[in-house]
Design a protein around this motif. Sequence first.
Motif, short mmCIF file in Angstrom:
data_model
loop_
_atom_site.label_atom_id
_atom_site.label_comp_id
_atom_site.label_asym_id
_atom_site.label_seq_id
_atom_site.Cartn_x
_atom_site.Cartn_y
_atom_site.Cartn_z
N LYS A 221 68.74 -15.34 22.56
CA LYS A 221 67.46 -14.62 22.84
C LYS A 221 66.66 -15.23 24.14
N CYS A 222 66.59 -14.18 24.95
CA CYS A 222 65.54 -14.51 26.08
C CYS A 222 64.19 -14.13 25.98
N ALA A 223 63.39 -15.00 26.54
CA ALA A 223 61.85 -14.49 26.77
C ALA A 223 61.26 -14.88 28.00
N VAL A 224 60.31 -14.32 28.54
CA VAL A 224 59.58 -14.54 29.67
C VAL A 224 57.91 -14.72 29.02
N LEU A 225 57.22 -15.78 29.24
CA LEU A 225 55.96 -15.98 28.80
C LEU A 225 54.93 -15.89 30.09
N SER A 226 53.84 -15.04 29.98
CA SER A 226 53.00 -14.87 30.88
C SER A 226 51.49 -14.71 30.35
N GLY A 227 50.54 -14.54 31.28
CA GLY A 227 49.13 -14.55 30.74
C GLY A 227 48.27 -15.59 30.52
N ASP A 228 47.51 -15.64 29.64
CA ASP A 228 46.43 -16.70 29.69
C ASP A 228 47.12 -17.78 28.70
N THR A 229 46.58 -18.98 28.66
CA THR A 229 47.17 -20.09 28.05
C THR A 229 47.24 -19.95 26.36
N GLU A 230 46.17 -19.33 25.90
CA GLU A 230 46.18 -19.14 24.47
C GLU A 230 47.06 -18.10 23.91
N SER A 231 47.50 -17.10 24.75
CA SER A 231 48.42 -16.10 24.30
C SER A 231 49.84 -16.83 24.60
N ALA A 232 50.00 -17.33 25.48
CA ALA A 232 51.39 -18.04 25.84
C ALA A 232 51.77 -19.08 24.68
N VAL A 233 50.80 -19.86 24.14
CA VAL A 233 51.08 -20.70 23.25
C VAL A 233 51.47 -20.13 21.85
N ILE A 234 50.57 -19.14 21.45
CA ILE A 234 50.77 -18.44 20.44
C ILE A 234 52.11 -17.77 20.32
N ARG A 235 52.81 -17.16 21.54
CA ARG A 235 53.88 -16.46 21.51
C ARG A 235 54.79 -17.46 21.60
N LEU A 236 54.79 -18.48 22.21
CA LEU A 236 55.94 -19.74 22.07
C LEU A 236 56.12 -20.13 20.95
N LYS A 237 55.13 -20.26 20.03
CA LYS A 237 55.05 -20.97 18.56
C LYS A 237 55.74 -19.96 17.55
N ALA A 238 56.04 -18.59 17.93
CA ALA A 238 56.74 -17.88 17.20
C ALA A 238 58.14 -17.63 17.67
N LEU A 239 58.63 -18.20 18.77
CA LEU A 239 59.96 -18.14 19.36
C LEU A 239 60.52 -19.32 18.78
N ALA A 240 62.02 -19.16 18.38
CA ALA A 240 62.80 -20.05 17.98
C ALA A 240 64.05 -19.91 18.55
N ASP A 241 65.13 -21.16 19.02
CA ASP A 241 66.27 -21.00 19.30
C ASP A 241 66.50 -19.66 20.52
N ALA A 242 65.57 -19.63 21.57
CA ALA A 242 65.70 -18.83 22.65
C ALA A 242 65.52 -19.64 23.95
N VAL A 243 65.81 -18.67 24.87
CA VAL A 243 65.78 -19.21 26.22
C VAL A 243 64.44 -18.59 26.83
#
Length: 328
Positions: free
Chosen positions: A61-83
Amino acid sequence: MKGNIKVIVSTKKLRYELNLRRNITVIQGDSATGKTTLVQIVSDYLSERTGPGTEVICDKKCAVLSGDTESAVIRLKALADAVVFVDEQERFLYSKVFAETVLDSNCYFVFIARDGLNMLPYSVNEIYYLKNSGYYQNTRQVYNSMHQVYPEMGMAERIEPSVVLTEDSNAGYEMYETIYREKEVRCISAGGKSNIAKYILANRQNRIFAIVDGAAFGADMQSVIHALELCQGSHVWTPESFEYLILQSGIVQAEGLGEIMQAPGEFIESGEYSSWERFFTHLLEDLTKNTIYAYSKRKLNPNYITKGNIEKVIKMFPKQISDMIKAL
């Protein structure tokens, strides 16, 4: 997540091919080389904002992170086994909380960053320039395992240092100090990897041979290369780590070790090890536990610095370096 991951990003006019070998890959380059375009294409594709002819091909799975720090961290914590892709324009890329979240993640990361990411341990061998070749946008490795003045240049045929410089004063320093003591060459600890470039610049009258753990030295490599540009006759060598050299040397014998050392990436789980340097340290500690070679990074076991074992380690050095030691 472990092993090589291939990512192909293409439109009707562009095609990017990335081969990700470790948890962190950094892509550098000047403006207008297509770095941000790569991330934008992936983002648009994932958001279904692209037309026919655009593809992102990857087994993960691929993902792109953007936005403010808090939202990026929250989204990253929800991702697993992704690029996960992040562009250098995102300010959170340089934050401590984001770096800590990256180190706790089992994802692979592609960071667009012209400047060093000082809070992350990434390899000098996973820093790339984006090379524009018309339709194909290929990556070109910035640094090789050995460097002199400019990364494109090879190591000089003959190296004659007046000082050997290591990152710290732990086990690796003890080995190198033992090797060079007989040759009457000073071996000095820089007191941390961030001090390597500072020491070279402050002692430019010396011919310095710096040895660093390449597996986690990526953020500091640019400053060291700049320092070497001003200090003719000085060099830096970037083996994966001291523990890697020991494991390759044959001092330690263990079933399956040869297979691991031939393709480490197939065995290094990104969620467990923030860098290959940590993996090799843990592996050496584990294999030598309760043996005469019990390894501690803090203090080198004397059994490693017998004459025979020192010779085994020197054989792991590139030819220019082993020849240098013999000639001293």
